[in-house]
Design an enzyme around this catalytic site. Sequence first.
Site, PDB file in Angstrom:
ATOM      1  N   LYS A  93       0.948  -1.094   0.199  1.00  9.24           N
ATOM      2  CA  LYS A  93       0.041   0.093  -0.001  1.00  9.24           C
ATOM      3  C   LYS A  93       1.013   1.191  -0.044  1.00  9.24           C
ATOM      4  O   LYS A  93       1.493   1.315   1.108  1.00  9.24           O
ATOM      5  CB  LYS A  93      -0.885   0.158   1.290  1.00  9.24           C
ATOM      6  CG  LYS A  93      -1.933   1.057   1.255  1.00  9.24           C
ATOM      7  CD  LYS A  93      -2.670   1.116   2.418  1.00  9.24           C
ATOM      8  CE  LYS A  93      -3.572   2.415   2.679  1.00  9.24           C
ATOM      9  NZ  LYS A  93      -4.283   2.424   3.584  1.00  9.24           N
ATOM     10  N   GLU A 147       7.431  -7.191   0.948  1.00 14.56           N
ATOM     11  CA  GLU A 147       6.329  -7.250   1.925  1.00 14.56           C
ATOM     12  C   GLU A 147       5.443  -8.505   1.462  1.00 14.56           C
ATOM     13  O   GLU A 147       4.765  -9.027   2.407  1.00 14.56           O
ATOM     14  CB  GLU A 147       5.334  -6.000   1.500  1.00 14.56           C
ATOM     15  CG  GLU A 147       6.072  -4.632   2.107  1.00 14.56           C
ATOM     16  CD  GLU A 147       5.711  -4.356   3.805  1.00 14.56           C
ATOM     17  OE1 GLU A 147       5.135  -5.372   4.134  1.00 14.56           O
ATOM     18  OE2 GLU A 147       6.150  -3.387   4.302  1.00 14.56           O
ATOM     19  N   LYS A 192      -2.062  -1.382  -4.196  1.00 14.44           N
ATOM     20  CA  LYS A 192      -2.881  -0.484  -3.941  1.00 14.44           C
ATOM     21  C   LYS A 192      -2.215   1.034  -4.010  1.00 14.44           C
ATOM     22  O   LYS A 192      -0.923   1.200  -3.434  1.00 14.44           O
ATOM     23  CB  LYS A 192      -3.629  -0.238  -2.607  1.00 14.44           C
ATOM     24  CG  LYS A 192      -4.421   0.946  -2.498  1.00 14.44           C
ATOM     25  CD  LYS A 192      -5.095   0.750  -1.073  1.00 14.44           C
ATOM     26  CE  LYS A 192      -5.955   2.182  -0.713  1.00 14.44           C
ATOM     27  NZ  LYS A 192      -6.437   1.857   0.460  1.00 14.44           N
ATOM     28  N   TYR A 230     -14.642   1.548  -7.382  1.00 13.12           N
ATOM     29  CA  TYR A 230     -15.946   2.044  -7.145  1.00 13.12           C
ATOM     30  C   TYR A 230     -16.817   2.150  -8.611  1.00 13.12           C
ATOM     31  O   TYR A 230     -17.954   2.606  -8.546  1.00 13.12           O
ATOM     32  CB  TYR A 230     -15.354   3.768  -6.872  1.00 13.12           C
ATOM     33  CG  TYR A 230     -14.655   3.752  -5.614  1.00 13.12           C
ATOM     34  CD1 TYR A 230     -15.318   3.755  -4.245  1.00 13.12           C
ATOM     35  CD2 TYR A 230     -13.509   3.940  -5.781  1.00 13.12           C
ATOM     36  CE1 TYR A 230     -14.708   3.525  -3.074  1.00 13.12           C
ATOM     37  CE2 TYR A 230     -12.748   3.869  -4.321  1.00 13.12           C
ATOM     38  CZ  TYR A 230     -13.179   3.789  -3.087  1.00 13.12           C
ATOM     39  OH  TYR A 230     -12.563   3.784  -2.068  1.00 13.12           O
TER      40      TYR A 230
HETATM   41  C1  PBG Z   1      -7.179   3.797   5.454  1.00 14.39           C
HETATM   42  C2  PBG Z   1      -7.497   3.314   3.937  1.00 14.39           C
HETATM   43  C3  PBG Z   1      -7.281   4.154   2.948  1.00 14.39           C
HETATM   44  C4  PBG Z   1      -7.955   3.757   1.658  1.00 14.39           C
HETATM   45  C5  PBG Z   1      -8.459   2.531   2.094  1.00 14.39           C
HETATM   46  N1  PBG Z   1      -8.186   2.194   3.380  1.00 14.39           N
HETATM   47  C6  PBG Z   1      -6.602   5.559   2.903  1.00 14.39           C
HETATM   48  C7  PBG Z   1      -5.414   5.690   3.369  1.00 14.39           C
HETATM   49  O1  PBG Z   1      -4.397   5.177   3.557  1.00 14.39           O
HETATM   50  O2  PBG Z   1      -5.237   7.258   3.862  1.00 14.39           O
HETATM   51  C8  PBG Z   1      -7.719   4.487   0.241  1.00 14.39           C
HETATM   52  C9  PBG Z   1      -9.059   3.883  -0.618  1.00 14.39           C
HETATM   53  C10 PBG Z   1      -9.244   4.853  -1.881  1.00 14.39           C
HETATM   54  O3  PBG Z   1      -8.492   6.122  -1.893  1.00 14.39           O
HETATM   55  O4  PBG Z   1     -10.221   4.708  -2.389  1.00 14.39           O
HETATM   56  N2  PBG Z   1      -6.574   2.858   6.150  1.00 14.39           N
END
Ligand code: PBG
Length: 329
Positions: free
Chosen positions: A202, A240, A255, A320
């Site tokens: 992430k 990771e 992500k 989405y």
């Molecule tokens: C938070 C989380 C985030 C998203 C999913 N879980 C945002 C962040 O880490 O600040 C982002 C999802 C998106 O932008 O569609 N743990």
Amino acid sequence: MKDQERIEIASRPRRNRKNAAMRSLVRETRVLPSDLILPLFVIEGTGQKEPVKSMPGCARLSPDKLLKVAREAFKLGIPAVALFPALDDSLKDRTATESWNSEGLLQRTVRMLKAALPELLVITDVAMDPYSSDGHDGLVENGRILNDPTLEILARMAVSQAEAGADIVAPSDMMDGRVGFLRKALDQSGYSEVSILAYTAKYASAFYGPFREALDSAPKAGDKKTYQTDPANSGEAVREVLLDEEEGADIVMVKPALPYLDVISAVRASTILPVAAYNVSGEYAMVKAAAKMGWLQEDAVVDETLTSIKRAGADMILSYFALDYCRRY
Ligand code: PBG
């Protein structure tokens, strides 16, 4: 049929593109409704629908409204929804206490969904940010994000979500050791069947902006760069993956998706676990904004985007756009 071509060319790739039927036969990648996961934002109340400004077409929904959307998703063949609660500031504190409240908004929503649609998979997010007065995914002390004390909180949260009926818990916090710690906590509490979808790679991305608006969850101070991955690195993602695999992750995720297709492909090559990708809020907002201006053709861009993510190596995609895509599938 004879044609005008006169030169001898042994290999003519265009033959495999000559019409729709031919293209369909040789197509390598297809995005099916069963590949998609629909993220949903939940708020307190009944009959509530609050549009998210930077995500046209998405809204924060009260549980009753959310159930209607989830039902449509299930009917269209989408196997899973991912829930994100937007809480009132009064419920947020330093240690995210509300996150393991068995009567909390998220827990009630999970129970309601599982009662109404038992076959629809419910994925819950494990991270402190929606519940934290600091807006960080971990516990903050003197401006630092503490790793190990955060794990204890995440474990309580995950067990509470499992108890409510979550099929899959999805740690998105990026603390070290969290997958193994959650696996143990779930197993010891009698939830060995609950899966872990790890947000393995992430990235510390600017593409989460609209999501943070949707949940009102932006960090109050600092940024997430000491725990989320550096956008410049892909080796880190593979590192990771190896850790999450060893710690017991069932699915690994990359992500955002579109700016990290190379990472999806590297992750795909480094594990035999299923790979997920999250087509995040900023990726959604860009397409919506350009389409609204008349600068891009939305449906075609969405099809191409989802296809590219799957082609890169993702087995499943959180998006989405999932509902829209399946409505015209
Ligand atoms: C938070 C989380 C985030 C998203 C999913 N879980 C945002 C962040 O880490 O600040 C982002 C999802 C998106 O932008 O569609 N743990």
